[in-house]
Design a protein around this motif. Sequence first.
Motif, PDB file in Angstrom:
ATOM      1  N   ARG A   2     -11.513  17.194  -2.712  1.00 37.54           N
ATOM      2  CA  ARG A   2     -12.577  17.112  -4.504  1.00 37.54           C
ATOM      3  C   ARG A   2     -13.810  16.637  -3.852  1.00 37.54           C
ATOM      4  NH1 ARG A   2      -9.187  15.896  -9.637  1.00 37.54           N
ATOM      5  NH2 ARG A   2     -11.259  15.711 -10.896  1.00 37.54           N
ATOM      6  N   ALA A   3     -14.823  17.022  -5.195  1.00 39.93           N
ATOM      7  CA  ALA A   3     -16.327  15.846  -4.510  1.00 39.93           C
ATOM      8  C   ALA A   3     -16.081  14.551  -5.724  1.00 39.93           C
ATOM      9  CB  ALA A   3     -16.840  16.478  -5.536  1.00 39.93           C
ATOM     10  N   VAL A   4     -16.523  13.421  -5.434  1.00 40.35           N
ATOM     11  CA  VAL A   4     -16.747  12.191  -5.789  1.00 40.35           C
ATOM     12  C   VAL A   4     -17.599  11.586  -6.962  1.00 40.35           C
ATOM     13  CG1 VAL A   4     -16.279   9.679  -5.348  1.00 40.35           C
ATOM     14  CG2 VAL A   4     -15.045  11.496  -4.102  1.00 40.35           C
ATOM     15  N   PRO A   5     -17.539  12.019  -7.991  1.00 40.97           N
ATOM     16  CA  PRO A   5     -18.331  11.061  -8.865  1.00 40.97           C
ATOM     17  C   PRO A   5     -19.427  10.006  -8.819  1.00 40.97           C
ATOM     18  CG  PRO A   5     -16.241  11.915  -9.923  1.00 40.97           C
ATOM     19  CD  PRO A   5     -16.063  11.269  -8.796  1.00 40.97           C
ATOM     20  N   PRO A   6     -20.145   9.715  -8.237  1.00 40.32           N
ATOM     21  CA  PRO A   6     -21.115   8.671  -8.024  1.00 40.32           C
ATOM     22  C   PRO A   6     -21.201   7.861  -9.017  1.00 40.32           C
ATOM     23  CG  PRO A   6     -22.818  10.329  -9.126  1.00 40.32           C
ATOM     24  CD  PRO A   6     -21.780  11.451  -9.091  1.00 40.32           C
ATOM     25  N   GLY A  63     -32.135   5.853  -1.044  1.00 39.62           N
ATOM     26  CA  GLY A  63     -31.571   6.529  -2.095  1.00 39.62           C
ATOM     27  C   GLY A  63     -29.838   6.060  -2.030  1.00 39.62           C
ATOM     28  N   SER A  64     -28.548   7.434  -2.462  1.00 36.72           N
ATOM     29  CA  SER A  64     -27.317   6.882  -2.792  1.00 36.72           C
ATOM     30  C   SER A  64     -26.860   5.360  -1.559  1.00 36.72           C
ATOM     31  CB  SER A  64     -26.077   7.817  -2.462  1.00 36.72           C
ATOM     32  OG  SER A  64     -26.144   8.332  -1.187  1.00 36.72           O
ATOM     33  N   SER A  65     -27.312   5.993  -0.368  1.00 36.87           N
ATOM     34  CA  SER A  65     -26.678   4.880   1.074  1.00 36.87           C
ATOM     35  C   SER A  65     -27.660   3.350   0.943  1.00 36.87           C
ATOM     36  CB  SER A  65     -27.143   5.022   2.180  1.00 36.87           C
ATOM     37  OG  SER A  65     -26.536   6.530   2.553  1.00 36.87           O
ATOM     38  N   GLU A  66     -28.389   3.025   0.346  1.00 38.35           N
ATOM     39  CA  GLU A  66     -29.090   2.605   0.361  1.00 38.35           C
ATOM     40  C   GLU A  66     -28.270   1.336  -0.981  1.00 38.35           C
ATOM     41  OE1 GLU A  66     -31.910   4.294   2.781  1.00 38.35           O
ATOM     42  OE2 GLU A  66     -30.447   4.313   0.664  1.00 38.35           O
ATOM     43  N   VAL A  77     -12.138   3.254  -2.522  1.00 33.12           N
ATOM     44  CA  VAL A  77     -12.220   3.538  -3.415  1.00 33.12           C
ATOM     45  C   VAL A  77     -14.113   3.778  -2.660  1.00 33.12           C
ATOM     46  CG1 VAL A  77     -14.467   3.176  -6.215  1.00 33.12           C
ATOM     47  CG2 VAL A  77     -11.557   2.836  -5.719  1.00 33.12           C
ATOM     48  N   LEU A  78     -15.017   2.586  -2.451  1.00 30.66           N
ATOM     49  CA  LEU A  78     -15.837   2.665  -1.641  1.00 30.66           C
ATOM     50  C   LEU A  78     -16.052   3.682  -0.626  1.00 30.66           C
ATOM     51  CD1 LEU A  78     -18.428   0.608  -1.266  1.00 30.66           C
ATOM     52  CD2 LEU A  78     -17.112  -0.490   0.467  1.00 30.66           C
ATOM     53  N   PHE A  85     -18.402   8.231   1.121  1.00 30.70           N
ATOM     54  CA  PHE A  85     -17.946   9.709   1.554  1.00 30.70           C
ATOM     55  C   PHE A  85     -18.575  11.125   0.504  1.00 30.70           C
ATOM     56  CE2 PHE A  85     -14.351   8.390   5.012  1.00 30.70           C
ATOM     57  CZ  PHE A  85     -15.323   9.100   5.870  1.00 30.70           C
ATOM     58  N   GLN A  86     -17.901  10.499  -0.252  1.00 26.47           N
ATOM     59  CA  GLN A  86     -18.752  11.895  -1.658  1.00 26.47           C
ATOM     60  C   GLN A  86     -17.631  12.511  -1.542  1.00 26.47           C
ATOM     61  OE1 GLN A  86     -22.755  12.811  -0.652  1.00 26.47           O
ATOM     62  NE2 GLN A  86     -23.876  10.562  -1.447  1.00 26.47           N
ATOM     63  N   ARG A  87     -16.752  12.359  -0.809  1.00 27.65           N
ATOM     64  CA  ARG A  87     -15.766  14.064  -0.527  1.00 27.65           C
ATOM     65  C   ARG A  87     -14.352  13.362   0.083  1.00 27.65           C
ATOM     66  NH1 ARG A  87     -16.328  18.895  -2.976  1.00 27.65           N
ATOM     67  NH2 ARG A  87     -14.371  20.242  -1.867  1.00 27.65           N
ATOM     68  N   THR A  88     -13.997  14.061  -1.591  1.00 26.51           N
ATOM     69  CA  THR A  88     -12.562  13.222  -0.166  1.00 26.51           C
ATOM     70  C   THR A  88     -12.062  13.862   0.477  1.00 26.51           C
ATOM     71  OG1 THR A  88     -11.147  13.132  -2.468  1.00 26.51           O
ATOM     72  CG2 THR A  88     -12.794  11.385  -2.122  1.00 26.51           C
ATOM     73  N   VAL A  89     -10.702  13.934   1.558  1.00 26.67           N
ATOM     74  CA  VAL A  89     -10.280  14.762   2.345  1.00 26.67           C
ATOM     75  C   VAL A  89      -8.622  14.696   2.677  1.00 26.67           C
ATOM     76  CG1 VAL A  89     -10.167  16.169   4.661  1.00 26.67           C
ATOM     77  CG2 VAL A  89     -12.413  15.759   3.432  1.00 26.67           C
ATOM     78  N   PRO A  90      -8.179  15.161   2.486  1.00 25.17           N
ATOM     79  CA  PRO A  90      -6.721  14.570   3.002  1.00 25.17           C
ATOM     80  C   PRO A  90      -6.188  13.978   3.870  1.00 25.17           C
ATOM     81  CG  PRO A  90      -6.346  16.201   1.240  1.00 25.17           C
ATOM     82  CD  PRO A  90      -7.657  16.438   1.804  1.00 25.17           C
ATOM     83  N   GLU A  91      -6.154  14.724   5.071  1.00 31.31           N
ATOM     84  CA  GLU A  91      -6.610  14.958   6.070  1.00 31.31           C
ATOM     85  C   GLU A  91      -6.411  13.215   6.971  1.00 31.31           C
ATOM     86  OE1 GLU A  91      -6.683  17.057  10.489  1.00 31.31           O
ATOM     87  OE2 GLU A  91      -8.229  17.653   8.701  1.00 31.31           O
TER      88      GLU A  91
END
Length: 401
Positions: free
Chosen positions: A174-178, A199-202, A268-269, A274-280
Amino acid sequence: MSDTTAEAPAAPAPVRGGPEGATDRLRSPRTYAVLIGSLLLLVLPFYLDRFWLQAGLFAMAAAIGAIGLNMLTGATGQLSMGHAFFLAVGAYGYCVLAGESSTENGHTLTGLGLPTWLAAILAVLLAGAAGGIFSPIAGRLRGAYLGIATLALIFIGQHVLFNAGSLTGGYNGRAVPPLSVFGFTFDDSELVVAAVPFGSSEKLWYAGLLALLLSALFARGVLRGRPGRAMNAIRDHRIAAGVMGVPVSRYRAGVFVLSSMYAGLAGVLLALVFQRTVPEYFGMILSLEYLAMIVIGGLGSVAGAVIGAAFVSLLPQVFTHYSDSLPLVSAPGTGGLAPGEASRYLYGAAVVAVVLFLPGGLARLGLARTKKPAAPERSAPPKNAAASKNAAAPKNPGEKS
């Protein structure tokens, strides 16, 4: 009468914690290296591209998680194979607490819609609560028995992550809220600083640096204080520690909860980067990588956890980026040795080399280079050797004084 000479008093030795000791510490090469490294980390977002900034953020998140595992395994001697489970609790806990209820990839996702800064704090506490549920077992088991018990957490976690679609989104995640703090959002909305677009990374770079700094300082205070001495006593000889009055089971359980909270913060970080969590991702391999981090960097050391995390997490990124130039390494999906596999072979060999030839890890290697052996103090000879000899010699029975 024999002549006696008064010996001059010796000069007092400089106090280690006094002004002279503080000046020596400020002038040491290690202090200069720390200052230069800190300045370099602060200005990197102005010069690096998004790929290297994300790689650095992965290393920061890994360092936070490795610090927590090092307090448990390196300082207390408790083997944990389930560290990835608590990273998943932190990452998905943040997504559920901060996200909104929606439908994605055929799953009706549950979200509480809390403020993101509050969701981040609660996700860390949620990971600590999960560790607290397991802490009675951690307080009574040790060694390989605890490792096998924590291994069950990985299997349970993977089953829940893949099947609880309303919470995790299933296989696709699922997507990760900023993250948003006091109206400042760490997303890709452009922010120009000194003619450099951020941007988000900076933006996340400085948040990650702050989180890593606070985590390292807190862990260093714990390890250098009374709790750290108790943890080392439990690791070296638990029976002797119990005889000395150390509550062994309570310390083991408490350190397990603290390590779980560090893993939750790292999760959390990672989710924000990633901006998206993947179970694998949160599987057995991730737990093994964290064990490799603390062994390569140095067990029981905060600096060792950071160094080992940087080594293990950055190596696949470097191999992927330079796969065209490196021998025996091919780009993903083109056949041959993939960058991820090559990096695992390399840090696997590094683990063997550290265990055999450098038990203290890479952190001890750097410490040995900065520390110089102190020269032995030589006692000054007496000023009047003849007088001392005459005074010490026994007198004849018939001699008058």
